[in-house]
Motif scaffolding. Structure first.
Motif, PDB file in Angstrom:
ATOM      1  N   MET A   1       0.820  -1.253   0.016  1.00  0.00           N
ATOM      2  CA  MET A   1       0.022  -0.274   0.059  1.00  0.00           C
ATOM      3  C   MET A   1       0.729   1.366   0.030  1.00  0.00           C
ATOM      4  SD  MET A   1      -3.276  -0.734   2.307  1.00  0.00           S
ATOM      5  CE  MET A   1      -2.319  -1.229   3.897  1.00  0.00           C
ATOM      6  N   GLN A   2       2.070   1.190   0.853  1.00  0.00           N
ATOM      7  CA  GLN A   2       2.986   2.394   0.706  1.00  0.00           C
ATOM      8  C   GLN A   2       3.566   2.725  -0.783  1.00  0.00           C
ATOM      9  OE1 GLN A   2       5.539   1.596   3.965  1.00  0.00           O
ATOM     10  NE2 GLN A   2       4.421   2.679   5.401  1.00  0.00           N
TER      11      GLN A   2
ATOM     12  N   LYS B   1       2.157   1.731  -3.605  1.00  0.00           N
ATOM     13  CA  LYS B   1       1.004   2.126  -4.331  1.00  0.00           C
ATOM     14  C   LYS B   1       0.623   3.853  -4.181  1.00  0.00           C
ATOM     15  CE  LYS B   1       0.306  -1.377  -6.969  1.00  0.00           C
ATOM     16  NZ  LYS B   1       0.249  -1.050  -8.483  1.00  0.00           N
ATOM     17  N   TYR B   2       0.671   3.937  -2.993  1.00  0.00           N
ATOM     18  CA  TYR B   2       0.329   5.367  -2.597  1.00  0.00           C
ATOM     19  C   TYR B   2       1.570   6.227  -3.070  1.00  0.00           C
ATOM     20  CZ  TYR B   2      -0.581   9.451   0.366  1.00  0.00           C
ATOM     21  OH  TYR B   2      -0.678  10.796   0.774  1.00  0.00           O
TER      22      TYR B   2
ATOM     23  N   LEU C   1       0.992   6.812  -6.591  1.00  0.00           N
ATOM     24  CA  LEU C   1      -0.257   7.600  -7.012  1.00  0.00           C
ATOM     25  C   LEU C   1      -0.020   8.937  -6.485  1.00  0.00           C
ATOM     26  CD1 LEU C   1      -3.271   5.541  -5.532  1.00  0.00           C
ATOM     27  CD2 LEU C   1      -2.975   6.015  -8.076  1.00  0.00           C
ATOM     28  N   VAL C   2       0.890   9.431  -5.485  1.00  0.00           N
ATOM     29  CA  VAL C   2       1.195  10.885  -5.239  1.00  0.00           C
ATOM     30  C   VAL C   2       1.928  11.413  -6.392  1.00  0.00           C
ATOM     31  CG1 VAL C   2       2.211  12.208  -3.417  1.00  0.00           C
ATOM     32  CG2 VAL C   2       0.571  10.634  -2.689  1.00  0.00           C
TER      33      VAL C   2
ATOM     34  N   TRP D   1      -0.086  12.115  -9.308  1.00  0.00           N
ATOM     35  CA  TRP D   1      -1.113  13.264  -9.080  1.00  0.00           C
ATOM     36  C   TRP D   1      -0.348  14.449  -9.275  1.00  0.00           C
ATOM     37  CZ3 TRP D   1      -6.229  13.257  -8.524  1.00  0.00           C
ATOM     38  CH2 TRP D   1      -6.822  14.526  -8.239  1.00  0.00           C
TER      39      TRP D   1
END
Length: 154
Positions: A31-32, A34-35, A38-39, A42
């Motif tokens: 999850m880290q 993937k986050y 994504l950041v 973005w």
């Protein structure tokens, strides 16, 4: 309660606890990653959009013809949003009048009114964004023209 006293139960509890702990560590690392992905995506997207916006502002500020065309387009966006709101009101009025006589017409017109209302809201948001962009371009254009007139006066 007699199950809690057996050693098999305690061994299975410890084993399940270890498996859950390992799984949670792997899931957290996943999850880290993937986050972080994504950041960064973005942020890159926001930078690209800001660059495109600034290029458009400078393009409009340097061309009076393009600025006038953008103002005409702004009026079209505003008229589109007004049309969508009027259409939503008409469809909702018809739906309410046909509620008892034709349930299918009521459902279709109610859904149509909702979709038209949403489209009107999206057009209003787009109008606000374009208005801000054109206002900034107009201010920049005025600033450029005043600089040019100062240089010409010297």
């Amino acid at each position: 309660m007699s199950l809690v006293k057996t050693p098999e139960w305690w061994i299975s509890v410890v084993f399940v606890g270890i498996v859950i702990n390992l799984f949670s560590t792997l899931a957290l690392a996943f999850m880290q990653r993937k986050y972080a992905y994504l950041v960064t995506r973005w942020a890159e997207r926001n930078e690209k959009l800001a660059k495109l916006r600034n290029e458009r502002i400078h393009s409009l500020a340097n061309s009076d013809h393009d600025l006038v065309l953008a103002c005409i387009n702004l009026n079209k966006i505003r008229l589109d949003s007004i049309f969508e709101f009027v259409l939503a009101i008409l469809m909702l009025t018809y739906a309410l009048s046909a509620r008892d006589s034709s349930p299918i017409s009521y459902a279709v017109c109610s859904i149509g009114a909702l979709l038209s209302l949403m489209q009107g809201m999206l057009s209003t948001i787009k109008y606000g964004q374009e208005l801000l962009l054109l206002t900034e371009a107009k201010l920049l254009s005025d600033r450029i023209k005043s600089k040019d007139s100062m240089i010409a006066a010297e």
